[in-house]
Design an enzyme around this catalytic site. Structure first.
Site, PDB file in Angstrom:
ATOM      1  NE  ARG A  45      31.482  37.313  42.202  1.00  0.00           N
ATOM      2  CZ  ARG A  45      30.899  37.256  43.387  1.00  0.00           C
ATOM      3  NH1 ARG A  45      29.596  37.442  43.500  1.00  0.00           N
ATOM      4  NH2 ARG A  45      31.589  37.011  44.474  1.00  0.00           N
ATOM      5  N   GLY A  46      34.109  41.323  38.156  1.00  0.00           N
ATOM      6  CA  GLY A  46      34.024  42.728  37.748  1.00  0.00           C
ATOM      7  C   GLY A  46      34.081  43.012  36.260  1.00  0.00           C
ATOM      8  CD  GLU A 101      40.937  42.833  36.919  1.00  0.00           C
ATOM      9  OE1 GLU A 101      39.789  42.403  36.728  1.00  0.00           O
ATOM     10  OE2 GLU A 101      41.598  42.601  37.945  1.00  0.00           O
ATOM     11  CG  ASP A 102      37.161  45.047  37.691  1.00  0.00           C
ATOM     12  OD1 ASP A 102      38.356  44.704  37.834  1.00  0.00           O
ATOM     13  OD2 ASP A 102      36.329  44.942  38.608  1.00  0.00           O
ATOM     14  CG  ASP A 105      43.375  49.537  43.602  1.00  0.00           C
ATOM     15  OD1 ASP A 105      43.504  50.749  43.465  1.00  0.00           O
ATOM     16  OD2 ASP A 105      43.114  49.014  44.709  1.00  0.00           O
ATOM     17  CG  PHE A 154      35.715  52.049  46.462  1.00  0.00           C
ATOM     18  CD1 PHE A 154      36.754  51.136  46.622  1.00  0.00           C
ATOM     19  CD2 PHE A 154      34.425  51.571  46.289  1.00  0.00           C
ATOM     20  CE1 PHE A 154      36.505  49.771  46.611  1.00  0.00           C
ATOM     21  CE2 PHE A 154      34.167  50.201  46.277  1.00  0.00           C
ATOM     22  CZ  PHE A 154      35.214  49.312  46.444  1.00  0.00           C
ATOM     23  CB  VAL A 155      34.943  53.648  40.601  1.00  0.00           C
ATOM     24  CG1 VAL A 155      35.631  55.006  40.602  1.00  0.00           C
ATOM     25  CG2 VAL A 155      35.911  52.541  40.201  1.00  0.00           C
ATOM     26  CG  ASP A 161      31.715  44.412  44.015  1.00  0.00           C
ATOM     27  OD1 ASP A 161      32.784  44.353  43.372  1.00  0.00           O
ATOM     28  OD2 ASP A 161      31.613  44.029  45.200  1.00  0.00           O
TER      29      ASP A 161
HETATM   30  P1  IMP Z   1      44.520  45.004  42.513  1.00  0.00           P
HETATM   31  O1  IMP Z   1      44.979  43.608  42.723  1.00  0.00           O
HETATM   32  O2  IMP Z   1      44.791  45.870  43.712  1.00  0.00           O
HETATM   33  O3  IMP Z   1      45.009  45.638  41.247  1.00  0.00           O
HETATM   34  O4  IMP Z   1      42.964  44.947  42.520  1.00  0.00           O
HETATM   35  C1  IMP Z   1      42.194  44.707  41.453  1.00  0.00           C
HETATM   36  C2  IMP Z   1      40.793  44.365  41.905  1.00  0.00           C
HETATM   37  O5  IMP Z   1      40.405  45.118  43.060  1.00  0.00           O
HETATM   38  C3  IMP Z   1      39.814  44.761  40.834  1.00  0.00           C
HETATM   39  O6  IMP Z   1      39.618  43.705  39.935  1.00  0.00           O
HETATM   40  C4  IMP Z   1      38.570  45.052  41.638  1.00  0.00           C
HETATM   41  O7  IMP Z   1      37.858  43.856  41.869  1.00  0.00           O
HETATM   42  C5  IMP Z   1      39.073  45.558  42.953  1.00  0.00           C
HETATM   43  N1  IMP Z   1      39.016  47.031  43.002  1.00  0.00           N
HETATM   44  C6  IMP Z   1      40.046  47.888  42.892  1.00  0.00           C
HETATM   45  N2  IMP Z   1      39.627  49.165  42.963  1.00  0.00           N
HETATM   46  C7  IMP Z   1      38.277  49.096  43.108  1.00  0.00           C
HETATM   47  C8  IMP Z   1      37.234  50.109  43.189  1.00  0.00           C
HETATM   48  O8  IMP Z   1      37.465  51.326  43.143  1.00  0.00           O
HETATM   49  N3  IMP Z   1      35.968  49.631  43.280  1.00  0.00           N
HETATM   50  C9  IMP Z   1      35.661  48.316  43.324  1.00  0.00           C
HETATM   51  N4  IMP Z   1      36.586  47.349  43.232  1.00  0.00           N
HETATM   52  C10 IMP Z   1      37.883  47.742  43.123  1.00  0.00           C
END
Ligand code: IMP
Length: 179
Positions: A45-46, A101-102, A105, A154-155, A161
């Protein structure tokens, strides 16, 4: 669920985000100008605030679709196993696709989604992430466009969210636990 008390410190202002969205849209426009088959795909949803601002700034004929992949749940760690919870409504074979994508990470989510969409044979497949945390990367993945590089914090806000809260903040803030 019990939450540790926290405060939110502003990291990226609404004004800075708006300026960056405008600049990114100029580049995206240059990439896709001339096509009449662009589908902008938001990852739920981000990305819902980011995609809303992006598409309104893009002066191109587009369609919008959404896909939901599993990620954090309520914990602060990325799941390594990415599952598709809601797939696209439409076919993308032969179409131009921009995935929105938001945050990237560890990179697992967008890497998995891009692999899945690539297997459906779009004509062009690109990705954009508002935020990038390069220090957290576990897979070799880079989005085609990135709004801001951020440190390992963490943002929340602007669609993002913490345990489903704070998505409606107009800026990006970092969560600081007070206990
Ligand atoms: P990845 O698969 O580790 O790249 O994660 C991506 C997803 O993790 C993002 O779409 C977010 O939903 C969540 N995420 C990663 N970092 C944060 C953060 O700092 N705050 C909130 N959600 C996060």
């Amino acid at each position: 669920m019990t939450q540790r008390p926290y405060v939110i410190d502003e990291m990226i202002s609404a004004k800075a985000i708006a300026a960056r969205v405008e600049a990114l849209c100029r580049e995206i426009h240059d990439e896709f100008v001339g096509t009449d088959k662009l589908i902008v795909v938001g990852l739920l949803r981000g990305s819902f605030v980011f995609i809303a601002d992006l598409v309104r700034e893009l002066d191109l004929p587009i369609e919008v679709d959404f896909l939901e992949a599993s990620s954090y749940g309520n914990a602060q760690h990325s799941s390594r196993e990415v599952r598709i919870l809601k797939d696209l409504r439409g076919a993308i074979a032969g179409r131009d696709v921009l995935v929105v994508e938001d945050i990237v990470d560890t990179g697992h989510t967008l890497n998995h989604v891009m692999g899945l969409l690539r297997s459906r044979k779009p004509a062009r497949l690109k990705s954009i992430a508002l935020l990038n945390k390069p220090s957290r990367r576990e897979v070799d993945f880079r989005a085609d466009w990135i709004g801001f590089e951020i440190p390992d914090e963490f943002v929340v806000g602007y669609g993002i969210d913490y345990a489903q809260r704070n998505r409606n903040l107009p800026y990006i803030g970092k969560v600081r636990f007070t206990e």
